[in-house]
Design a protein around this motif. Structure first.
Motif, PDB file in Angstrom:
ATOM      1  N   LEU A 174     -27.095 -82.201 -40.766  1.00  8.36           N
ATOM      2  CA  LEU A 174     -27.866 -81.408 -39.810  1.00  8.36           C
ATOM      3  C   LEU A 174     -28.751 -82.294 -38.944  1.00  8.36           C
ATOM      4  CD1 LEU A 174     -28.718 -78.339 -42.017  1.00  8.36           C
ATOM      5  CD2 LEU A 174     -27.173 -78.414 -40.105  1.00  8.36           C
ATOM      6  N   ASN A 175     -29.230 -83.397 -39.524  1.00 10.28           N
ATOM      7  CA  ASN A 175     -30.036 -84.336 -38.737  1.00 10.28           C
ATOM      8  C   ASN A 175     -29.211 -84.967 -37.634  1.00 10.28           C
ATOM      9  OD1 ASN A 175     -32.651 -84.257 -39.531  1.00 10.28           O
ATOM     10  ND2 ASN A 175     -32.412 -85.728 -41.189  1.00 10.28           N
ATOM     11  N   ARG A 225     -28.538 -82.393 -34.993  1.00 11.88           N
ATOM     12  CA  ARG A 225     -29.717 -82.093 -34.187  1.00 11.88           C
ATOM     13  C   ARG A 225     -29.972 -83.217 -33.182  1.00 11.88           C
ATOM     14  NH1 ARG A 225     -32.936 -80.904 -38.013  1.00 11.88           N
ATOM     15  NH2 ARG A 225     -32.350 -78.718 -38.024  1.00 11.88           N
ATOM     16  N   SER A 237     -26.076 -70.101 -38.414  1.00 13.40           N
ATOM     17  CA  SER A 237     -24.748 -70.305 -38.981  1.00 13.40           C
ATOM     18  C   SER A 237     -23.809 -69.317 -38.307  1.00 13.40           C
ATOM     19  CB  SER A 237     -24.753 -70.173 -40.496  1.00 13.40           C
ATOM     20  OG  SER A 237     -25.446 -69.043 -40.902  1.00 13.40           O
ATOM     21  N   VAL A 242     -40.295 -78.445 -26.238  1.00 17.44           N
ATOM     22  CA  VAL A 242     -38.975 -78.469 -26.879  1.00 17.44           C
ATOM     23  C   VAL A 242     -38.974 -77.533 -28.082  1.00 17.44           C
ATOM     24  CG1 VAL A 242     -37.301 -79.921 -28.085  1.00 17.44           C
ATOM     25  CG2 VAL A 242     -38.513 -80.815 -26.100  1.00 17.44           C
ATOM     26  N   ARG A 243     -37.919 -76.738 -28.207  1.00 15.25           N
ATOM     27  CA  ARG A 243     -37.757 -75.839 -29.356  1.00 15.25           C
ATOM     28  C   ARG A 243     -36.389 -76.074 -29.982  1.00 15.25           C
ATOM     29  NH1 ARG A 243     -42.259 -75.334 -28.707  1.00 15.25           N
ATOM     30  NH2 ARG A 243     -43.520 -73.601 -27.980  1.00 15.25           N
ATOM     31  N   PHE A 244     -36.287 -75.765 -31.272  1.00 16.30           N
ATOM     32  CA  PHE A 244     -35.007 -75.895 -31.975  1.00 16.30           C
ATOM     33  C   PHE A 244     -34.620 -74.559 -32.583  1.00 16.30           C
ATOM     34  CE2 PHE A 244     -36.870 -80.163 -32.450  1.00 16.30           C
ATOM     35  CZ  PHE A 244     -35.847 -80.919 -31.924  1.00 16.30           C
ATOM     36  N   TYR A 296     -26.025 -82.427 -46.635  1.00 13.02           N
ATOM     37  CA  TYR A 296     -26.314 -81.434 -45.597  1.00 13.02           C
ATOM     38  C   TYR A 296     -27.507 -81.858 -44.741  1.00 13.02           C
ATOM     39  CZ  TYR A 296     -23.172 -78.007 -47.702  1.00 13.02           C
ATOM     40  OH  TYR A 296     -22.086 -77.343 -48.172  1.00 13.02           O
ATOM     41  N   THR A 297     -28.503 -82.446 -45.401  1.00  7.79           N
ATOM     42  CA  THR A 297     -29.675 -82.896 -44.639  1.00  7.79           C
ATOM     43  C   THR A 297     -29.253 -83.890 -43.567  1.00  7.79           C
ATOM     44  OG1 THR A 297     -30.989 -82.654 -46.641  1.00  7.79           O
ATOM     45  CG2 THR A 297     -31.978 -83.876 -44.856  1.00  7.79           C
ATOM     46  N   THR A 315     -31.444 -73.029 -35.364  1.00  8.30           N
ATOM     47  CA  THR A 315     -30.245 -73.272 -36.160  1.00  8.30           C
ATOM     48  C   THR A 315     -29.659 -71.914 -36.501  1.00  8.30           C
ATOM     49  OG1 THR A 315     -31.402 -75.116 -37.179  1.00  8.30           O
ATOM     50  CG2 THR A 315     -29.361 -74.437 -38.219  1.00  8.30           C
ATOM     51  N   LEU A 323     -40.138 -86.754 -24.934  1.00 10.17           N
ATOM     52  CA  LEU A 323     -40.022 -85.371 -25.399  1.00 10.17           C
ATOM     53  C   LEU A 323     -41.343 -84.951 -26.025  1.00 10.17           C
ATOM     54  CD1 LEU A 323     -36.570 -85.472 -27.202  1.00 10.17           C
ATOM     55  CD2 LEU A 323     -37.044 -84.852 -24.852  1.00 10.17           C
TER      56      LEU A 323
END
Lengths: 104, 164
Positions: free
Chosen positions: A54-55, A58, A86, A80-82, A50-51, A84, A3
């Motif tokens: 979310l990890n 992802r 809600s 590659v793009r991310f 939460y960290t 997030t 990647l």
């Protein structure tokens, strides 16, 4: 599967393009984690629960993207793009996308 | 007259919460900044750039996606200050360290991720910010943000000198 978030795989040349591949997951927060987070909201600081959440999410989105890339015969994903977002109270969508390619 | 003690409690509770949050929140922030300075100093030689990196003397022998993320929230006292500020508008100073800390922490984690995997540089670093909504649904404005730092980790090897 290699990647990269650059336009090519560094040190390699792209032989073939297979188009866009995506992977996404929607996760809700665990109630226990949310209570801890509520407490942390008073004193501030990192919300470790939460960290981690979310990890993990992802990671799963990336794995799905990799699976899709593999199914079309690619061995790498470039650019590659991310994102997030809600989607509802207490739930978040993790989304990963990129271009599937074949490198030598 | 028996209602007055409970009213006193109702008045004092938020005040105690504010004062407690102020001291604990400040201590946590100071500690975090201290740690950040040490870690940033230790990794100052680690190449991290926001464009596709092309080394001159080395060749790239491997690459991978590296990420670092953190979810961080602001303390009750700062949220209160921000609430006041929102009446008048202008710069919300109390929120700036929050985002600064989160960003620096995310970048540090990304560098540590790259270093742990045996990579020597991070190329094309990008930062993303996302707001995390609270599930309790109160409208107090949970100021939790997620910062994600990601880039392409590079493995470098010194080029063999050209033979004449």
């Amino acid at each position: 599967m290699i990647l990269s978030n650059t336009e090519n795989i560094p040190g390699k040349t792209i032989q073939e393009f297979y188009g866009v591949v995506t992977g996404s997951t929607v996760r809700a927060k665990h109630i226990g984690r949310d209570i801890m987070a509520g407490f942390k909201n008073i004193v501030g600081g990192e919300l470790k629960g939460y960290t981690e959440l979310l990890n993990e999410a992802r990671q799963e989105a990336v794995e799905r993207m990799e699976a899709q890339a593999k199914s079309v015969g690619a061995n790498a994903v470039v650019n590659v793009r991310f994102t997030t977002s809600s989607v509802a109270q207490g739930a978040a969508e993790l989304f990963a996308y990129g271009t599937a390619v074949k490198v030598e | 007259m028996d209602a007055s003690p409970s009213m006193l409690v109702q008045l004092l509770m938020p005040l105690a919460l504010l004062i407690g949050a102020y001291f604990i929140g400040n201590a946590i922030e100071k500690k975090h900044y201290r740690e950040l300075r040490v870690r940033e100093h230790a990794s100052r030689r680690f190449i991290t750039v926001t464009f596709p990196y092309e080394p001159r003397d080395e060749e790239i022998v491997g690459s991978t996606l590296v990420t670092g993320s953190v979810v961080i929230s602001v303390d009750y006292f700062k949220r209160f200050l921000a609430g006041l500020r929102m009446l008048f508008g202008g710069r919300i100073k109390s929120y700036e360290p929050l985002l600064d800390r989160a960003r620096r922490e995310a970048i540090m984690r990304m560098k540590e991720d790259a270093r742990a995997g045996g990579y020597h540089a991070v190329s094309n670093m990008r930062l993303e910010t996302a707001r995390i909504a609270s599930s309790s649904g109160n409208n107090k404005g949970t100021a939790a943000v997620e910062i994600l730092a990601f880039g392409t980790g590079l493995k470098l090897r010194r080029r063999a000198p050209a033979t004449p």
